[in-house]
Design a protein around this motif. Structure first.
Motif, short mmCIF file in Angstrom:
data_model
loop_
_atom_site.label_atom_id
_atom_site.label_comp_id
_atom_site.label_asym_id
_atom_site.label_seq_id
_atom_site.Cartn_x
_atom_site.Cartn_y
_atom_site.Cartn_z
N VAL A 51 0.88 -1.35 -0.01
CA VAL A 51 -0.19 -0.06 0.07
C VAL A 51 0.83 1.22 -0.01
O VAL A 51 1.15 1.92 0.98
CB VAL A 51 -1.06 -0.12 1.15
CG1 VAL A 51 -1.97 1.22 1.11
CG2 VAL A 51 -1.71 -1.36 1.58
N TRP A 52 1.39 1.68 -1.25
CA TRP A 52 2.42 2.69 -1.27
C TRP A 52 2.16 4.06 -1.03
O TRP A 52 2.89 4.82 -0.47
CB TRP A 52 3.24 2.55 -2.72
CG TRP A 52 3.72 1.18 -2.82
CD1 TRP A 52 3.28 0.32 -3.77
CD2 TRP A 52 4.87 0.49 -2.19
NE1 TRP A 52 4.14 -0.81 -3.76
CE2 TRP A 52 5.04 -0.60 -2.70
CE3 TRP A 52 5.83 1.00 -1.26
CZ2 TRP A 52 6.16 -1.46 -2.43
CZ3 TRP A 52 6.76 0.38 -0.65
CH2 TRP A 52 6.93 -0.79 -1.07
N SER A 53 0.78 4.51 -1.12
CA SER A 53 0.25 5.54 -0.94
C SER A 53 0.37 5.95 0.66
O SER A 53 0.79 7.13 1.20
CB SER A 53 -1.06 5.84 -1.31
OG SER A 53 -2.00 4.99 -0.54
N ALA A 54 -0.04 4.88 1.48
CA ALA A 54 -0.01 4.98 2.90
C ALA A 54 1.59 4.96 3.30
O ALA A 54 1.92 5.71 4.17
CB ALA A 54 -0.58 3.71 3.63
N VAL A 55 2.51 4.34 2.52
CA VAL A 55 3.83 4.28 2.96
C VAL A 55 4.60 6.00 2.70
O VAL A 55 5.08 6.31 3.49
CB VAL A 55 4.60 3.41 2.14
CG1 VAL A 55 6.07 3.53 2.45
CG2 VAL A 55 4.24 1.97 2.25
N ALA A 56 3.98 6.37 1.72
CA ALA A 56 4.39 7.82 1.53
C ALA A 56 4.02 8.91 2.39
O ALA A 56 4.97 9.48 2.83
CB ALA A 56 3.99 8.29 -0.02
N THR A 57 2.82 8.76 2.64
CA THR A 57 2.32 9.60 3.52
C THR A 57 2.95 9.47 5.23
O THR A 57 3.41 10.45 5.71
CB THR A 57 0.64 9.39 3.91
OG1 THR A 57 0.10 9.85 2.68
CG2 THR A 57 0.16 10.53 4.87
N ALA A 58 3.28 8.22 5.49
CA ALA A 58 3.92 7.99 6.79
C ALA A 58 5.06 8.45 6.54
O ALA A 58 5.76 9.17 7.68
CB ALA A 58 3.56 6.57 7.16
N MET A 59 6.11 8.04 5.93
CA MET A 59 7.42 8.47 5.50
C MET A 59 7.77 9.86 5.38
O MET A 59 8.47 10.34 5.98
CB MET A 59 8.10 7.44 4.53
CG MET A 59 8.18 6.01 4.91
SD MET A 59 9.00 5.62 6.26
CE MET A 59 10.62 6.15 6.12
N LEU A 60 6.81 10.78 4.73
CA LEU A 60 7.05 12.16 4.82
C LEU A 60 6.78 12.70 6.03
O LEU A 60 7.65 13.73 6.32
CB LEU A 60 5.75 12.52 3.61
CG LEU A 60 6.12 14.05 3.20
CD1 LEU A 60 7.58 14.27 2.43
CD2 LEU A 60 4.87 14.70 2.21
N ALA A 61 5.85 12.17 6.74
CA ALA A 61 5.73 12.84 8.20
C ALA A 61 6.72 12.42 8.78
O ALA A 61 7.38 13.54 9.85
CB ALA A 61 4.33 12.44 8.74
N ALA A 62 7.44 11.14 8.82
CA ALA A 62 8.62 10.96 9.91
C ALA A 62 9.67 11.78 9.39
O ALA A 62 10.35 12.05 10.24
CB ALA A 62 8.83 9.33 9.39
N SER A 63 9.80 11.97 8.12
CA SER A 63 10.81 12.83 7.97
C SER A 63 10.91 14.37 8.51
O SER A 63 11.83 14.69 9.23
CB SER A 63 10.87 12.89 6.07
OG SER A 63 11.84 14.09 5.67
N ARG A 64 9.61 14.84 8.35
CA ARG A 64 9.52 16.08 9.15
C ARG A 64 9.87 16.08 10.50
O ARG A 64 10.21 17.13 10.98
CB ARG A 64 8.12 16.59 9.01
CG ARG A 64 7.83 18.01 9.44
CD ARG A 64 6.33 18.46 9.46
NE ARG A 64 5.36 17.83 10.22
CZ ARG A 64 5.07 17.89 11.29
NH1 ARG A 64 5.80 18.71 12.17
NH2 ARG A 64 3.96 17.33 11.67
N LEU A 65 9.44 14.82 11.00
CA LEU A 65 9.60 14.93 12.57
C LEU A 65 10.81 14.33 13.10
O LEU A 65 11.27 14.39 14.19
CB LEU A 65 8.55 13.87 13.36
CG LEU A 65 6.79 14.39 13.08
CD1 LEU A 65 5.97 13.23 13.16
CD2 LEU A 65 6.68 15.55 13.71
N SER A 66 11.83 13.88 12.00
CA SER A 66 13.33 13.52 12.38
C SER A 66 13.97 14.68 12.99
O SER A 66 14.28 15.84 12.09
CB SER A 66 13.69 12.85 11.30
OG SER A 66 13.03 11.82 10.82
#
Length: 945
Positions: A399-414
């Protein structure tokens, strides 16, 4: 100010309403003939009803047409005869006696109106309309019917029901969302069968694009257009508001989020200003929870005593909509953009607290995380790790759309820059996998600024693959593999290897597909998505390398094992591709269809689009051409929105071929242009692109142009003993070579190709080669050998439903036999071809069959010719005092009279150029003429039958 507002409102063209305006014109034509008609223009607020009404009235405005008008107003709707006074004040009334013999009393607003008074006013209006329509048609235009007072409405209905033979048109506009304001009797009249209904739907993508070009001076990309339609409901008013309010330079790139218009914000402020604290809490909760929020979640987040009471208040204010179905109950906002307006109005700290609470209210893990992200303004290592874990789970499911959303948010919070960059790379990689190339492209410059790494090169290579950039993809992917260390980072290495498989697939390189599939499977566990996709493409690599039985065994095993997850999409796609090429088109159709949806089980848009493009091809092969046209229309919108140029030639090849054979030349040419492949593109782009152009020119009997399109395929896509070509173009190549008198080249190519055909070649492959051989033999004058080859081709198709291919074979067979002088056999075979083409709607070839049958001259009175043949060419008749032309001479004369050269006639009728000149000399002699222009003049002077 009013003039300024009016000028602004008309500073853009009315788009997307041609059909509705045409419907009004048709009704007005009936009115001018003496028929009283009533029409209601309906649509939601902002759909352009008033604008269409005004433009229509301007268009029909003449000295002989009288227009009486009412503009409804919410404030005046409670005043009896408020609308009637407007109507009478616009009428050029003549002096007339009233109903009691006295002069008609002046129109006025009544505090109360008795039934007798209402009838008298209605009779007065009836008399005036009768008088006015004697001078010419009368239009009674009522804008915003829902805000006209009840007394006026009843007078209008009373009058409309009694004007039968009068040239009067009652034209109403009505807001469908507020129709409940109408009295029951009036609503019944509006809904009755006597009332013509013209509905204003949301504007289509093309119309919104036209609006954007006028207001913004630029072409908006398809993704922006679709987002605009979704955000505004496709209504002209909010579309124009946004285009006028957002700065022009903001439209050049991708808008991150479309804001509500100033009008929507003002409306929401007005609604909330009079709202109770309970409704305000509910509205804020719905805005935070998102569209279609569950009632239970809204109640828990809003924490109000009785949520239903607040919903009733929201309904009265036309702010909220509450719906209950068998499966769920949900709350949404009534107006497009209202949710964002409410959300933006919430104070930041209140908003974050609401999101924090929402994370405890909702049950879906992904939605919980999204609320936690919205409640966290700065770095949060723990939440970033949780998002990465969630992304890993979704990646295993594909489910790549969910992966993209989650990793984009993780990048901001890193907090750490290295983690930020690594997670952003993974997010963009998932965006590409999900098909969101537009969003991925916004991070391209950021990624290119990162230090070189295997993952960075893999992401850039992946983007190059799906956008069809062969050289760039090869450079990035080779760099990625050279720099990765599989023993230390097997996951990244497997990801790179899987991208190399796609690179091989797009270039139909069987050896590369097999090599990289093997490497991928050695690096990761079989439960990983990259392993599953590697296995799916491994089977295609086996087919491309002539190992058909082994490929079949792999697909049967994997299909039996596949669970109903996003991973099955990959197996279905690979198996369907294989089935299509091994003559099991029916199974291919089934599995391509199953591989398209991504809404419920996730999956890759890349695979979905590829499946949809191949599905259209299956439908063309199986003769379901209307379904193919629908698939093309649906897929083209998704394809252009995605930016995945790799699949464009494949989809538009089918489109160009279908519309060329159906004789829709403008649309066919449009798709030929869209199918153009870049010079550095993949083989999966170059071959369909060449076929699109070749089939278009072939349908127009322009075989020289078809040859130019096909010639590069000799080196681009060779068929050898070690390599199977996927695309069936070889029979078209032979046909084009024959029709351009390159017989020796055709023989050499045919011999080489037949020698490379494997023992397990599909029946349709053998049929194509047999009919190509028959075409060549007929051109060499070997009529009996050609007949046997054509019969063999049809025999290969005996157990298969392939109406399109059978029609092609029969047409070539009949044309060849007609040239060989076997006219009765030719006529029989051509009639079969004609029947198949008629069933397909292939008007281009129906017309060509008719010409061939006419040239054959056998049974031409059987009722086939000239009845739905798809040709407008009248036959050339001879005067009774002249010598009759033979069937062949008549066919030649018809072409020459229309301006065709001898070479064009020869190719169209499949005869030698010298034969054309021979027939033309005899025709001149019979008619006593000397030139082609005299023949054309004689042709024009003969009346059509």
């Amino acid at each position: 100010m009013a003039d300024e507002a009016s000028a602004q409102a008309h500073s853009y063209p009315m788009v997307g309403r041609d059909a509705q305006k045409a419907a009004l014109r048709e009704v007005f034509k009936e009115v001018k003939k003496g028929h009283c008609r009533s029409v209601v223009l309906s649509g939601p607020l902002g759909s352009g009803k008033s604008r269409l009404l005004e433009e229509f009235l301007t268009e029909i405005g003449t000295r002989s047409t009288t227009v009486l008008s009412i503009i409804g107003d919410e404030w005046e709707s409670s005043l009896n005869l408020a609308g009637y006074t407007q109507l009478m004040s616009t009428a050029p009334l003549r002096s007339s006696k009233g109903f009691d013999g006295d002069e008609q009393p002046p129109s006025k607003i009544h505090a109360e109106l008795t039934p007798d008074q209402a009838v008298k006013y209605a009779q007065t209006l009836h008399i005036h309309l009768e008088q006015l329509q004697r001078r010419g048609p009368v239009v009674v235009a009522v804008d915003d019917l829902q805000w006209v007072d009840e007394a006026t409405l009843r007078i209008l209905v009373f009058t409309a029901r009694r004007l039968h033979g009068a040239k009067v048109m009652f034209l109403f506009t009505m807001d469908t969302e507020r129709a409940q304001n109408l009295p029951v009797g009036v609503l019944d009249h509006v809904a009755s069968h006597q009332m013509r209904k013209v509905v204003l739907p949301p504007l289509p993508v093309e119309a919104v694009g036209q609006l954007g070009r006028h207001l913004l001076g630029t072409d908006l990309d398809v993704t922006t257009l679709r987002n605009l339609i979704e955000h505004t409901g496709g209504l002209p008013l909010p579309l124009v508001e946004l285009m006028q309010e957002i700065p022009r330079n903001s439209w050049q790139g991708k808008l991150p989020q479309l804001p509500p218009s100033q009008r929507v914000r003002a409306r929401v402020r007005s609604q909330l200003a009079g709202a109770s604290d309970q409704l305000l809490a509910v509205a804020q909760s719905v805005a935070v929870l998102g569209g279609g929020a569950e009632l239970q979640a809204v109640a828990e987040l809003a924490r109000v005593p009785d949520v239903l009471v607040a919903l009733d208040e929201g309904h009265e204010l036309q702010l909220l909509v509450f719906t209950v179905s068998q499966t769920r109950s949900s709350v949404t906002f009534a107006d497009p953009g209202a949710a964002q307006a409410v959300y933006d109005a919430i104070a930041p700290t209140v908003r974050m607290n609401l999101h924090r609470t929402a994370a405890e209210v909702v049950t879906d893990p992904g939605v919980q995380l999204s609320h936690r992200v919205a409640a966290t303004p700065g770095p949060d290592a723990q939440l970033a790790d949780a998002l990465e874990d969630y992304a890993a789970q979704q990646a295993r499911a594909g489910v790549w759309s969910a992966v993209a959303t989650a990793m984009l948010a993780a990048s901001r919070l890193s907090a750490q820059p290295r983690q930020h960059d690594l997670r952003l790379l993974h997010a963009v990689d998932a965006m590409i996998g999900s098909g969101d190339l537009t969003r991925a492209a916004t991070y391209l410059s950021t990624i290119e600024s990162f230090p070189s790494s295997p993952l960075r090169s893999a992401v850039l290579g992946y983007l190059a693959v799906v956008t069809g950039q062969f050289a760039s993809a090869r450079a990035h992917l080779d760099m990625a593999w050279r720099t990765v260390r599989p023993e230390h980072d097997a996951v990244t290495a497997a990801r790179i290897a899987q991208r190399q498989i796609l690179h091989g697939l797009a270039n139909w390189d069987g050896e590369a597909m097999l090599e990289w599939a093997q490497r991928t499977r050695e690096l990761v566990d079989r439960a990983e998505p990259v392993w599953v996709e590697a296995e799916a493409i491994h089977g295609l690599g086996l087919f491309a390398s002539q190992a058909v039985e082994e490929a079949d065994a792999i697909y049967r095993t994997r299909m039996a094992e596949a669970a109903e997850t996003a991973q099955k999409q990959r197996i279905q796609m690979g198996y369907a591709w294989f089935a299509l090429r091994t003559d099991d088109v029916e199974s291919a159709h089934l599995h391509f269809e199953a591989a398209i949806p991504t809404e419920y089980r996730g999956g890759s848009l890349r695979i979905s689009l590829w499946a949809e493009a191949w599905l259209a091809r299956c439908q063309l092969v199986l003769g379901d051409w209307d379904a193919a046209a629908a698939t093309i229309a649906r897929a083209s919108v998704r394809l252009e929105s995605s930016g995945m140029r790799l699949m464009r030639p494949l989809l538009y090849w089918t489109a160009a071929e279908l519309y060329a054979i159906r004789g829709d030349w403008d649309r066919a040419q449009h798709y030929v242009q869209l199918s153009t492949a870049p010079t550095d593109g993949y083989r999966a782009m170059a071959v369909p692109s060449a076929l699109a152009r070749a089939r278009y020119h072939e349908a127009r009997a322009d075989y020289e142009s078809a040859y130019e399109a096909m010639y590069p395929l000799l080196s681009t896509d060779p068929q050898t003993r070690e390599r199977s070509s996927f695309w069936p173009w070889q029979d078209t190549m032979v046909n084009v070579l024959v029709m351009t008198d390159r017989l020796d080249e055709a023989q050499e190519f045919l011999d080489r190709h037949v020698a490379a055909l494997p023992a397990h070649a599909a029946d349709t492959d053998r049929a194509r080669m047999a009919w190509a051989r028959g075409r060549l033999q007929a051109a060499r004058g070997e009529a009996e050998e050609a007949r046997l080859s054509f019969e063999q081709a049809l025999e290969h198709l005996h157990s298969h439903h392939r109406p399109y291919l059978k029609a092609r074979i029969c047409f070539a067979y009949g044309q060849s036999m007609r040239r060989a002088g076997k006219r009765r056999l030719a006529s029989s075979i051509l009639r079969t071809a004609r029947e198949l083409y008629v069933a397909l709607g292939a008007t281009t070839y129906v017309a060509r069959c008719d010409r061939e049958l006419k040239a054959a001259g056998v049974d031409t009175d059987a009722g086939v010719l000239g009845h739905g043949s798809g040709t407008d060419d009248p036959p050339l008749r001879q005067h009774q005092d002249t010598v009759q032309l033979t069937a062949q001479e008549q066919a030649v004369a018809q072409f020459v009279a229309q301006g065709a050269t001898n070479k064009e006639v020869a190719r169209a009728l499949f005869i030698a150029e010298k034969t054309v000149q021979y027939h033309l000399t005899r025709i001149y002699g019979k008619y006593g003429i000397r030139s082609r222009s005299e023949l054309a003049a004689r042709y024009r002077s003969v009346p059509s039958p």
